[in-house]
Design a protein around this motif. Structure first.
Motif, PDB file in Angstrom:
ATOM      1  N   LEU A 102      -1.574  75.617  16.961  1.00  0.00           N
ATOM      2  CA  LEU A 102      -1.290  76.722  16.053  1.00  0.00           C
ATOM      3  C   LEU A 102      -2.603  77.319  15.840  1.00  0.00           C
ATOM      4  CD1 LEU A 102       0.490  74.819  13.475  1.00  0.00           C
ATOM      5  CD2 LEU A 102       1.627  76.717  14.526  1.00  0.00           C
ATOM      6  N   ALA A 103      -3.984  76.651  15.799  1.00  0.00           N
ATOM      7  CA  ALA A 103      -5.152  77.347  15.605  1.00  0.00           C
ATOM      8  C   ALA A 103      -5.451  78.311  16.714  1.00  0.00           C
ATOM      9  CB  ALA A 103      -6.143  76.214  15.337  1.00  0.00           C
ATOM     10  N   HIS A 104      -5.086  77.895  17.751  1.00  0.00           N
ATOM     11  CA  HIS A 104      -5.598  78.864  18.905  1.00  0.00           C
ATOM     12  C   HIS A 104      -4.714  79.907  18.899  1.00  0.00           C
ATOM     13  CE1 HIS A 104      -7.788  79.084  22.845  1.00  0.00           C
ATOM     14  NE2 HIS A 104      -7.428  80.178  22.773  1.00  0.00           N
ATOM     15  N   ALA A 105      -3.260  79.897  18.654  1.00  0.00           N
ATOM     16  CA  ALA A 105      -2.475  80.875  19.276  1.00  0.00           C
ATOM     17  C   ALA A 105      -2.525  81.752  17.864  1.00  0.00           C
ATOM     18  CB  ALA A 105      -0.875  80.338  19.311  1.00  0.00           C
ATOM     19  N   LEU A 106      -2.867  81.373  16.740  1.00  0.00           N
ATOM     20  CA  LEU A 106      -2.788  82.293  15.555  1.00  0.00           C
ATOM     21  C   LEU A 106      -4.492  82.954  14.987  1.00  0.00           C
ATOM     22  CD1 LEU A 106      -0.251  80.254  13.602  1.00  0.00           C
ATOM     23  CD2 LEU A 106       0.019  82.582  14.972  1.00  0.00           C
ATOM     24  N   SER A 107      -5.467  82.522  16.039  1.00  0.00           N
ATOM     25  CA  SER A 107      -6.750  82.689  15.307  1.00  0.00           C
ATOM     26  C   SER A 107      -7.073  84.074  15.121  1.00  0.00           C
ATOM     27  CB  SER A 107      -7.573  82.165  16.584  1.00  0.00           C
ATOM     28  OG  SER A 107      -7.584  82.459  17.702  1.00  0.00           O
ATOM     29  N   ASP A 108      -6.624  84.761  15.923  1.00  0.00           N
ATOM     30  CA  ASP A 108      -6.890  86.188  15.661  1.00  0.00           C
ATOM     31  C   ASP A 108      -5.872  87.148  14.808  1.00  0.00           C
ATOM     32  OD1 ASP A 108      -9.126  86.286  16.790  1.00  0.00           O
ATOM     33  OD2 ASP A 108      -8.491  87.115  18.589  1.00  0.00           O
ATOM     34  N   VAL A 109      -4.704  86.314  14.164  1.00  0.00           N
ATOM     35  CA  VAL A 109      -3.556  87.070  13.713  1.00  0.00           C
ATOM     36  C   VAL A 109      -3.912  87.400  12.251  1.00  0.00           C
ATOM     37  CG1 VAL A 109      -1.509  86.542  12.646  1.00  0.00           C
ATOM     38  CG2 VAL A 109      -2.003  85.976  15.008  1.00  0.00           C
ATOM     39  N   ARG A 110      -3.468  88.772  11.921  1.00  0.00           N
ATOM     40  CA  ARG A 110      -3.686  89.227  10.195  1.00  0.00           C
ATOM     41  C   ARG A 110      -2.377  89.460   9.987  1.00  0.00           C
ATOM     42  NH1 ARG A 110      -7.251  86.923  10.648  1.00  0.00           N
ATOM     43  NH2 ARG A 110      -9.448  87.262  11.063  1.00  0.00           N
ATOM     44  N   LEU A 111      -1.439  88.782   9.564  1.00  0.00           N
ATOM     45  CA  LEU A 111      -0.084  88.972   9.203  1.00  0.00           C
ATOM     46  C   LEU A 111      -0.161  89.829   7.787  1.00  0.00           C
ATOM     47  CD1 LEU A 111       2.152  85.803   9.404  1.00  0.00           C
ATOM     48  CD2 LEU A 111       1.933  87.762  10.916  1.00  0.00           C
ATOM     49  N   LYS A 112       0.878  90.757   7.705  1.00  0.00           N
ATOM     50  CA  LYS A 112       1.205  91.807   6.596  1.00  0.00           C
ATOM     51  C   LYS A 112       2.374  91.354   5.831  1.00  0.00           C
ATOM     52  CE  LYS A 112      -1.268  95.741   7.983  1.00  0.00           C
ATOM     53  NZ  LYS A 112      -1.223  95.707   9.558  1.00  0.00           N
ATOM     54  N   SER A 113       3.083  90.500   6.650  1.00  0.00           N
ATOM     55  CA  SER A 113       4.490  89.882   5.835  1.00  0.00           C
ATOM     56  C   SER A 113       4.849  88.566   6.584  1.00  0.00           C
ATOM     57  CB  SER A 113       5.498  91.088   6.358  1.00  0.00           C
ATOM     58  OG  SER A 113       6.866  90.283   6.438  1.00  0.00           O
ATOM     59  N   HIS A 114       5.219  87.750   5.613  1.00  0.00           N
ATOM     60  CA  HIS A 114       5.759  86.456   5.809  1.00  0.00           C
ATOM     61  C   HIS A 114       6.882  86.553   7.090  1.00  0.00           C
ATOM     62  CE1 HIS A 114       3.880  85.610   2.068  1.00  0.00           C
ATOM     63  NE2 HIS A 114       3.351  84.459   2.785  1.00  0.00           N
ATOM     64  N   ASP A 115       7.728  87.567   6.844  1.00  0.00           N
ATOM     65  CA  ASP A 115       8.875  87.516   7.847  1.00  0.00           C
ATOM     66  C   ASP A 115       8.454  87.722   9.314  1.00  0.00           C
ATOM     67  OD1 ASP A 115      10.241  87.551   5.580  1.00  0.00           O
ATOM     68  OD2 ASP A 115      10.813  89.807   5.740  1.00  0.00           O
ATOM     69  N   ARG A 116       7.186  88.011   9.539  1.00  0.00           N
ATOM     70  CA  ARG A 116       6.969  88.280  11.136  1.00  0.00           C
ATOM     71  C   ARG A 116       6.597  87.202  11.868  1.00  0.00           C
ATOM     72  NH1 ARG A 116       4.715  93.203  11.606  1.00  0.00           N
ATOM     73  NH2 ARG A 116       5.027  92.423  13.714  1.00  0.00           N
ATOM     74  N   LEU A 117       6.424  86.081  11.244  1.00  0.00           N
ATOM     75  CA  LEU A 117       6.043  84.772  11.998  1.00  0.00           C
ATOM     76  C   LEU A 117       6.907  83.753  11.486  1.00  0.00           C
ATOM     77  CD1 LEU A 117       4.144  83.338  13.934  1.00  0.00           C
ATOM     78  CD2 LEU A 117       2.633  82.750  11.782  1.00  0.00           C
ATOM     79  N   LEU A 118       7.568  83.011  12.644  1.00  0.00           N
ATOM     80  CA  LEU A 118       8.041  81.874  12.505  1.00  0.00           C
ATOM     81  C   LEU A 118       7.803  80.772  13.390  1.00  0.00           C
ATOM     82  CD1 LEU A 118      10.676  84.235  12.634  1.00  0.00           C
ATOM     83  CD2 LEU A 118      12.110  82.267  11.923  1.00  0.00           C
ATOM     84  N   ILE A 119       7.662  79.571  12.949  1.00  0.00           N
ATOM     85  CA  ILE A 119       6.899  78.336  13.952  1.00  0.00           C
ATOM     86  C   ILE A 119       8.295  77.419  14.236  1.00  0.00           C
ATOM     87  CG2 ILE A 119       5.363  76.338  14.020  1.00  0.00           C
ATOM     88  CD1 ILE A 119       3.959  79.285  13.554  1.00  0.00           C
ATOM     89  N   ALA A 120       8.388  77.147  15.333  1.00  0.00           N
ATOM     90  CA  ALA A 120       9.418  76.069  15.699  1.00  0.00           C
ATOM     91  C   ALA A 120       8.714  74.844  16.172  1.00  0.00           C
ATOM     92  CB  ALA A 120      10.256  76.868  17.092  1.00  0.00           C
ATOM     93  N   TYR A 121       8.881  74.082  15.406  1.00  0.00           N
ATOM     94  CA  TYR A 121       8.192  72.563  15.765  1.00  0.00           C
ATOM     95  C   TYR A 121       9.285  72.142  16.780  1.00  0.00           C
ATOM     96  CZ  TYR A 121       7.039  67.675  15.777  1.00  0.00           C
ATOM     97  OH  TYR A 121       7.095  66.261  16.279  1.00  0.00           O
ATOM     98  N   GLU A 122       8.967  71.858  17.944  1.00  0.00           N
ATOM     99  CA  GLU A 122       9.886  71.437  19.086  1.00  0.00           C
ATOM    100  C   GLU A 122       9.200  70.204  19.743  1.00  0.00           C
ATOM    101  OE1 GLU A 122      13.107  74.311  20.323  1.00  0.00           O
ATOM    102  OE2 GLU A 122      11.194  74.726  21.467  1.00  0.00           O
ATOM    103  N   PRO A 123       9.332  69.002  19.390  1.00  0.00           N
ATOM    104  CA  PRO A 123       8.711  67.976  20.151  1.00  0.00           C
ATOM    105  C   PRO A 123       9.256  67.832  21.705  1.00  0.00           C
ATOM    106  CG  PRO A 123       9.922  66.790  18.449  1.00  0.00           C
ATOM    107  CD  PRO A 123      10.058  68.280  18.108  1.00  0.00           C
TER     108      PRO A 123
END
Ligand code: PGA
Length: 259
Positions: free
Chosen positions: A146-167
């Protein structure tokens, strides 16, 4: 709200995808409250499937995207090309790509940036392997992803990002984690999200579960308030199974509505 992502993987061709899209629309018909449904066909079927779902509430997602906008990148597909086809979502960092194509967290980061810059909604997949779970390092793994993939992200809306936890060990194996384990990991994911995206309210970001979800086990996940939906692979190309998952989702949504 609950979100159901149907990841058709490389399981269906164009004709089957069209039939499956029609069947998915039928499965949603006549319901009081419908979940948010995003179907992710293979690239070659995106255009035809888009025609089928064009006037419905169903949305369409891609299973991958490249991190550059255009250029000499043989075989790759850009976010701009996908949006031209009406694609609104994209799955990034799926474990099958991490494993088979050596995709790294750095690649996931570049893809997330490109998708968001093109106004797409990102479904970012994270999850530990069986060895990491046995070693007790599953949280470390998920935090790094999470920390790596999202390190530069500036989100404006909660709708734009979904996290899927998939072991990883639950994908395509018929094995699922116990619900309390999923809930604990979801809570952890939200705590990481509040660190990584301090301008966002992590409780408003959607965190889904994925891995061997089917008609029989979907309800146990969906009824949990903090599980915002499911990422479904194999069962999403079997219409009877997928319909059962939609039935379970409707049941949960109806119950929430009448409270
Ligand atoms: P599965 O796949 O439902 O077939 O386990 C889930 C996924 O890979 O997203």
């Amino acid at each position: 709200m609950k979100t159901i992502i149907a990841n058709w993987k490389m399981n269906v061709g164009v004709r089957e995808s069209v039939a499956l899209a029609r069947g998915t629309l039928l499965a949603l018909r006549g319901r009081r409250v419908i979940p948010e449904v995003v179907i992710c066909p293979p690239f070659v079927a995106l255009s035809e499937v888009h025609k089928v779902i064009a006037h419905s509430a169903v949305q369409i997602g891609a299973q991958n995207v490249f991190w550059e906008d255009h250029g000499a990148f043989t075989g790759e597909i850009s976010a701009r090309m996908l949006t031209e086809l009406g694609v609104s979502h994209v799955i990034i960092g799926h474990s099958e790509r991490r494993e088979n194509l050596c995709e790294t967290d750095e690649m996931a980061k570049k893809k997330v940036a490109q998708a968001l810059a093109n106004q797409m909604n990102v479904i970012l997949c994270v999850g530990e392997t069986a060895q990491e779970r046995t070693a007790g390092t599953e949280r470390e793994r998920v935090r790094t992803q999470l920390a790596h993939a999202l390190s530069d992200v500036r989100l404006k809306s909660h709708d734009r990002l979904l996290i899927a936890y998939e072991p990883v060990w639950a994908i395509g194996t018929g094995q699922t984690p116990d619900v309390p384990d999923v809930l604990a990991m979801h809570e952890f994911i939200r705590s990481v999200l509040s660190d990584v995206l301090p301008n966002m309210d992590a409780s408003q970001l959607r965190v889904l579960y994925g891995g061997s979800v089917d008609g029989t086990n979907s309800y146990q996940f969906l009824r949990e308030k903090t599980i915002d939906g499911l990422l479904v692979g194999a069962a999403s190309v079997k219409l009877n199974q997928f319909k059962e998952i939609i039935d379970a989702t409707s049941e949960v949504l109806d119950a929430q509505k009448s409270v």
